[in-house]
Design an enzyme around this catalytic site. Structure first.
Site, PDB file in Angstrom:
ATOM      1  N   GLY A 159     -38.196 -13.293 -24.596  1.00 18.77           N
ATOM      2  CA  GLY A 159     -37.170 -12.254 -24.672  1.00 18.77           C
ATOM      3  C   GLY A 159     -35.922 -12.513 -23.840  1.00 18.77           C
ATOM      4  N   THR A 160     -35.661 -13.778 -23.540  1.00 19.50           N
ATOM      5  CA  THR A 160     -34.469 -14.034 -22.716  1.00 19.50           C
ATOM      6  C   THR A 160     -33.176 -13.750 -23.496  1.00 19.50           C
ATOM      7  OG1 THR A 160     -34.408 -16.384 -23.279  1.00 19.50           O
ATOM      8  CG2 THR A 160     -35.629 -15.779 -21.295  1.00 19.50           C
ATOM      9  N   ASN A 161     -33.245 -13.849 -24.805  1.00 22.06           N
ATOM     10  CA  ASN A 161     -32.042 -13.526 -25.588  1.00 22.06           C
ATOM     11  C   ASN A 161     -31.847 -12.018 -25.682  1.00 22.06           C
ATOM     12  OD1 ASN A 161     -30.736 -16.115 -26.658  1.00 22.06           O
ATOM     13  ND2 ASN A 161     -32.941 -16.459 -26.889  1.00 22.06           N
ATOM     14  N   MET A 180     -41.581 -14.004 -34.421  1.00 25.49           N
ATOM     15  CA  MET A 180     -42.429 -15.010 -35.060  1.00 25.49           C
ATOM     16  C   MET A 180     -43.121 -14.519 -36.338  1.00 25.49           C
ATOM     17  SD  MET A 180     -41.754 -17.507 -33.213  1.00 25.49           S
ATOM     18  CE  MET A 180     -42.953 -18.757 -33.663  1.00 25.49           C
ATOM     19  N   LYS A 181     -42.456 -13.665 -37.070  1.00 24.98           N
ATOM     20  CA  LYS A 181     -43.008 -13.196 -38.353  1.00 24.98           C
ATOM     21  C   LYS A 181     -42.000 -13.514 -39.440  1.00 24.98           C
ATOM     22  CE  LYS A 181     -46.619 -10.652 -37.047  1.00 24.98           C
ATOM     23  NZ  LYS A 181     -47.945 -11.119 -37.341  1.00 24.98           N
ATOM     24  N   ASN A 237     -30.301 -14.158 -37.413  1.00 29.97           N
ATOM     25  CA  ASN A 237     -31.401 -14.924 -36.819  1.00 29.97           C
ATOM     26  C   ASN A 237     -30.807 -16.009 -35.917  1.00 29.97           C
ATOM     27  OD1 ASN A 237     -34.117 -15.858 -36.456  1.00 29.97           O
ATOM     28  ND2 ASN A 237     -33.634 -17.572 -37.825  1.00 29.97           N
ATOM     29  N   HIS A 275     -31.477 -19.607 -34.075  1.00 29.24           N
ATOM     30  CA  HIS A 275     -32.344 -20.782 -34.267  1.00 29.24           C
ATOM     31  C   HIS A 275     -31.858 -21.936 -33.380  1.00 29.24           C
ATOM     32  CE1 HIS A 275     -35.353 -23.111 -36.294  1.00 29.24           C
ATOM     33  NE2 HIS A 275     -34.486 -24.106 -36.324  1.00 29.24           N
TER      34      HIS A 275
HETATM   35  C1  GRF Z   1     -35.206 -19.138 -28.985  1.00 34.39           C
HETATM   36  O1  GRF Z   1     -35.197 -20.497 -28.662  1.00 34.39           O
HETATM   37  C2  GRF Z   1     -34.826 -18.919 -30.421  1.00 34.39           C
HETATM   38  O2  GRF Z   1     -33.902 -19.846 -30.880  1.00 34.39           O
HETATM   39  C3  GRF Z   1     -36.131 -19.118 -31.138  1.00 34.39           C
HETATM   40  O3  GRF Z   1     -37.085 -18.504 -30.289  1.00 34.39           O
HETATM   41  C4  GRF Z   1     -36.628 -18.582 -28.949  1.00 34.39           C
HETATM   42  C5  GRF Z   1     -36.667 -17.207 -28.367  1.00 34.39           C
HETATM   43  O4  GRF Z   1     -36.409 -17.241 -26.988  1.00 34.39           O
HETATM   44  N1  GRF Z   1     -36.064 -18.566 -32.471  1.00 34.39           N
HETATM   45  P1  GRF Z   1     -36.448 -15.916 -26.125  1.00 34.39           P
HETATM   46  O5  GRF Z   1     -37.757 -15.203 -26.477  1.00 34.39           O
HETATM   47  O6  GRF Z   1     -35.252 -15.093 -26.461  1.00 34.39           O
HETATM   48  O7  GRF Z   1     -36.434 -16.360 -24.696  1.00 34.39           O
END
Ligand code: GRF
Length: 177
Positions: free
Chosen positions: A13-15, A80-81, A97, A99
């Site tokens: 969840g860092t994003n 992841m779904k 999304n 990536h």
């Molecule tokens: C990221 O690298 C994103 O590109 C991929 O999953 C990861 C999620 O990272 N789809 P976080 O959970 O936001 O740290």
């Protein structure tokens, strides 16, 4: 129309955290959706007192929850779904999304590791979601490491550079839609 985001996560969840911490033009996150209630990222949502929806697999229920919360846009940040086509259709043009590769290269899982191993150009893509995996119109894409430079970094270093770029691009992306 004011945008109200739902961020979908399954892991660290860092994003999500980067979006929560966005200082200039903060965004309204109305719901965090997780496919994994014990995902570390859920803690960021709880700290922020954001509502969390524990997704158990019923897409219609999720759709109704998003409507109830008046969500206008969805950000898949490590979710992841695979989204079913009919769900995507309902939200077409309003789902992004993230990536960790330069799509269309290295779609799917383990993209950082695979591109690193191949000494390919490495980077980050944010795209609109369609009914195919890691497909759809690209909104933002940036190269982070040129193929000829990959050997200069360890995998850990390369991963960190990719994740730092992700945190920057997610914040830019929400301003572009
Ligand atoms: C990221 O690298 C994103 O590109 C991929 O999953 C990861 C999620 O990272 N789809 P976080 O959970 O936001 O740290």
């Amino acid at each position: 129309m004011k945008k109200k985001w739902s961020v979908f996560i399954s892991g660290r969840g860092t994003n999500l955290k980067a979006l929560i911490d966005k200082k200039t033009k903060p965004i309204d996150i109305g719901l965090v959706v997780t496919s994994n209630p014990s995902a570390p990222g859920v803690l960021y949502a709880l700290e922020e007192k954001l509502p969390v929806y524990d997704f158990k697999g019923n897409w219609q229920n999720l759709h109704e929850k998003l409507q109830e919360k008046q969500i206008t846009h969805i950000f898949l940040a490590g979710f992841m779904k695979i989204l079913p086509a009919e769900f995507v259709l309902k939200w077409e043009g309003r789902i992004l999304n993230l990536h960790p590769s330069l799509l269309p290269s290295y779609p799917g899982l383990q993209s950082i590791k695979r591109s690193y191993k191949d000494k390919a150009d490495m980077g980050v893509t944010i795209h609109f979601v369609n009914d195919k995996i890691d497909d759809g119109k690209i909104l933002l894409q940036e190269k982070v490491i040129k193929c000829e430079d990959v050997h200069k970094y360890t995998l850990d270093e390369a991963e960190k550079m990719i994740h730092d770029k992700e945190h920057e691009l997610v914040c830019r992306a929400v301003e572009l839609v």
